[in-house]
Scaffold this motif. Sequence first.
Motif, mmCIF file in Angstrom:
data_model
loop_
_atom_site.group_PDB
_atom_site.id
_atom_site.type_symbol
_atom_site.label_atom_id
_atom_site.label_comp_id
_atom_site.label_asym_id
_atom_site.label_seq_id
_atom_site.Cartn_x
_atom_site.Cartn_y
_atom_site.Cartn_z
ATOM 1 N N SER A 81 11.888 -1.946 5.993
ATOM 2 C CA SER A 81 10.995 -0.979 6.628
ATOM 3 C C SER A 81 10.036 -1.672 7.592
ATOM 4 C CB SER A 81 10.188 -0.224 5.569
ATOM 5 O OG SER A 81 9.245 -1.089 4.967
ATOM 6 N N PHE A 82 9.486 -0.915 8.500
ATOM 7 C CA PHE A 82 8.521 -1.445 9.455
ATOM 8 C C PHE A 82 7.299 -1.998 8.728
ATOM 9 C CE2 PHE A 82 4.806 -0.907 12.230
ATOM 10 C CZ PHE A 82 5.157 -1.771 13.251
ATOM 11 N N SER A 83 6.826 -1.274 7.722
ATOM 12 C CA SER A 83 5.655 -1.716 6.950
ATOM 13 C C SER A 83 5.894 -3.076 6.326
ATOM 14 C CB SER A 83 5.326 -0.705 5.852
ATOM 15 O OG SER A 83 4.951 0.516 6.399
ATOM 16 N N TRP A 84 7.073 -3.254 5.755
ATOM 17 C CA TRP A 84 7.399 -4.524 5.110
ATOM 18 C C TRP A 84 7.456 -5.651 6.136
ATOM 19 C CZ3 TRP A 84 7.334 -5.757 0.157
ATOM 20 C CH2 TRP A 84 7.863 -6.989 -0.212
ATOM 21 N N GLN A 85 8.028 -5.376 7.296
ATOM 22 C CA GLN A 85 8.111 -6.380 8.359
ATOM 23 C C GLN A 85 6.720 -6.793 8.830
ATOM 24 O OE1 GLN A 85 11.015 -7.824 9.087
ATOM 25 N NE2 GLN A 85 11.916 -6.481 7.562
ATOM 26 N N VAL A 86 5.826 -5.828 8.930
ATOM 27 C CA VAL A 86 4.445 -6.116 9.327
ATOM 28 C C VAL A 86 3.793 -7.029 8.288
ATOM 29 C CG1 VAL A 86 2.137 -5.106 9.619
ATOM 30 C CG2 VAL A 86 4.118 -4.042 10.710
ATOM 31 N N LEU A 87 3.931 -6.679 7.019
ATOM 32 C CA LEU A 87 3.336 -7.495 5.951
ATOM 33 C C LEU A 87 3.848 -8.924 5.984
ATOM 34 C CD1 LEU A 87 3.285 -5.185 2.796
ATOM 35 C CD2 LEU A 87 1.359 -5.950 4.178
ATOM 36 N N THR A 88 5.136 -9.090 6.099
ATOM 37 C CA THR A 88 5.738 -10.424 6.092
ATOM 38 C C THR A 88 5.267 -11.249 7.289
ATOM 39 O OG1 THR A 88 7.658 -9.496 4.972
ATOM 40 C CG2 THR A 88 7.923 -11.663 5.926
ATOM 41 N N ALA A 89 5.192 -10.618 8.448
ATOM 42 C CA ALA A 89 4.760 -11.335 9.649
ATOM 43 C C ALA A 89 3.299 -11.760 9.557
ATOM 44 C CB ALA A 89 4.972 -10.459 10.878
ATOM 45 N N LEU A 90 2.471 -10.940 8.939
ATOM 46 C CA LEU A 90 1.038 -11.203 8.912
ATOM 47 C C LEU A 90 0.586 -12.067 7.742
ATOM 48 C CD1 LEU A 90 -0.279 -7.659 9.832
ATOM 49 C CD2 LEU A 90 -0.136 -9.662 11.324
ATOM 50 N N ALA A 91 1.195 -11.895 6.584
ATOM 51 C CA ALA A 91 0.664 -12.521 5.374
ATOM 52 C C ALA A 91 1.407 -13.763 4.923
ATOM 53 C CB ALA A 91 0.642 -11.504 4.232
ATOM 54 N N ILE A 149 -7.438 -14.815 9.825
ATOM 55 C CA ILE A 149 -8.314 -13.880 9.104
ATOM 56 C C ILE A 149 -7.987 -12.447 9.512
ATOM 57 C CG2 ILE A 149 -10.706 -13.089 8.882
ATOM 58 C CD1 ILE A 149 -11.523 -16.096 9.117
ATOM 59 N N GLU A 150 -7.835 -12.219 10.797
ATOM 60 C CA GLU A 150 -7.509 -10.866 11.261
ATOM 61 C C GLU A 150 -6.133 -10.431 10.764
ATOM 62 O OE1 GLU A 150 -8.250 -7.210 12.826
ATOM 63 O OE2 GLU A 150 -9.624 -8.843 12.436
ATOM 64 N N ASP A 151 -5.165 -11.342 10.761
ATOM 65 C CA ASP A 151 -3.836 -11.026 10.228
ATOM 66 C C ASP A 151 -3.923 -10.600 8.763
ATOM 67 O OD1 ASP A 151 -2.696 -11.643 12.664
ATOM 68 O OD2 ASP A 151 -1.820 -13.547 12.002
ATOM 69 N N LEU A 152 -4.716 -11.329 7.975
ATOM 70 C CA LEU A 152 -4.866 -10.982 6.561
ATOM 71 C C LEU A 152 -5.552 -9.632 6.380
ATOM 72 C CD1 LEU A 152 -5.674 -14.297 4.706
ATOM 73 C CD2 LEU A 152 -3.825 -12.704 4.213
ATOM 74 N N ARG A 153 -6.552 -9.365 7.180
ATOM 75 C CA ARG A 153 -7.239 -8.063 7.106
ATOM 76 C C ARG A 153 -6.241 -6.923 7.358
ATOM 77 N NH1 ARG A 153 -12.505 -6.799 8.464
ATOM 78 N NH2 ARG A 153 -11.738 -5.662 10.270
ATOM 79 N N ILE A 154 -5.418 -7.096 8.376
ATOM 80 C CA ILE A 154 -4.423 -6.072 8.707
ATOM 81 C C ILE A 154 -3.379 -5.968 7.592
ATOM 82 C CG2 ILE A 154 -2.594 -5.417 10.327
ATOM 83 C CD1 ILE A 154 -4.332 -6.823 12.525
ATOM 84 N N ALA A 155 -2.961 -7.103 7.046
ATOM 85 C CA ALA A 155 -1.963 -7.096 5.972
ATOM 86 C C ALA A 155 -2.494 -6.377 4.732
ATOM 87 C CB ALA A 155 -1.548 -8.523 5.621
ATOM 88 N N VAL A 156 -3.742 -6.632 4.367
ATOM 89 C CA VAL A 156 -4.334 -5.950 3.214
ATOM 90 C C VAL A 156 -4.417 -4.457 3.486
ATOM 91 C CG1 VAL A 156 -6.497 -5.641 1.917
ATOM 92 C CG2 VAL A 156 -5.538 -7.925 2.243
ATOM 93 N N ASP A 157 -4.807 -4.097 4.687
ATOM 94 C CA ASP A 157 -4.874 -2.685 5.062
ATOM 95 C C ASP A 157 -3.501 -2.025 4.950
ATOM 96 O OD1 ASP A 157 -6.787 -0.679 6.082
ATOM 97 O OD2 ASP A 157 -5.372 -0.577 7.759
ATOM 98 N N GLU A 158 -2.469 -2.703 5.426
ATOM 99 C CA GLU A 158 -1.101 -2.165 5.372
ATOM 100 C C GLU A 158 -0.610 -2.052 3.933
ATOM 101 O OE1 GLU A 158 2.173 -0.393 6.866
ATOM 102 O OE2 GLU A 158 0.475 -1.026 8.071
ATOM 103 N N ALA A 159 -0.877 -3.067 3.115
ATOM 104 C CA ALA A 159 -0.476 -3.016 1.698
ATOM 105 C C ALA A 159 -1.165 -1.858 0.989
ATOM 106 C CB ALA A 159 -0.803 -4.345 1.010
ATOM 107 N N CYS A 160 -2.443 -1.696 1.267
ATOM 108 C CA CYS A 160 -3.185 -0.585 0.651
ATOM 109 C C CYS A 160 -2.630 0.768 1.098
ATOM 110 C CB CYS A 160 -4.667 -0.684 0.982
ATOM 111 S SG CYS A 160 -5.507 -2.056 0.176
ATOM 112 N N ALA A 161 -2.311 0.890 2.378
ATOM 113 C CA ALA A 161 -1.754 2.147 2.890
ATOM 114 C C ALA A 161 -0.435 2.471 2.191
ATOM 115 C CB ALA A 161 -1.556 2.059 4.398
#
Length: 138
Positions: free
Chosen positions: A104-114, A50-62
């Motif tokens: 990009s770092f953002s993309w790597q974060v999204l992939t790892a979390l979501a 759940i926390e991973d998804l919250r962070i992933a949504v936040d990153e996608a929105c950013a």
Amino acid sequence: MTQLAPGDAAATRKDDVVVLVVPADGSYLAVLRTATAGLAARLQFTLDEIEDLRIAVDEACAMLLAVAPTGADLTCEFEVTPEALAINVTAPVKDSAALPGGQSFSWQVLTALAGTVSTETTDEQATIRLVKNRTNPT
């Protein structure tokens, strides 16, 4: 979501879809994070998931806020299935702006979390799709 008559040929509606539209402003992202957590909990994701998804949504929105024009809206569509939670975050883009690339770092974060992440960009809008599968669907 509008429910169509059972015999209607166009009654190909998705069962559990939640759509939220908020101003494309960082101060509204808490609403989307909260909705994400609630829907993920409904699917009995673990607290870490759940926390991973919250962070992933936040990153996608950013990522989308960076390319959205002033005064635009951010649309977040959540599709709940027994196997997964799919989230489409969409915003209009200004001046054919591009999202960060796959390295990009953002993309790597999204992939790892979501889990599964994809994008679709046109001249008018960009969408980031996140799909998190349940580890133990019932």
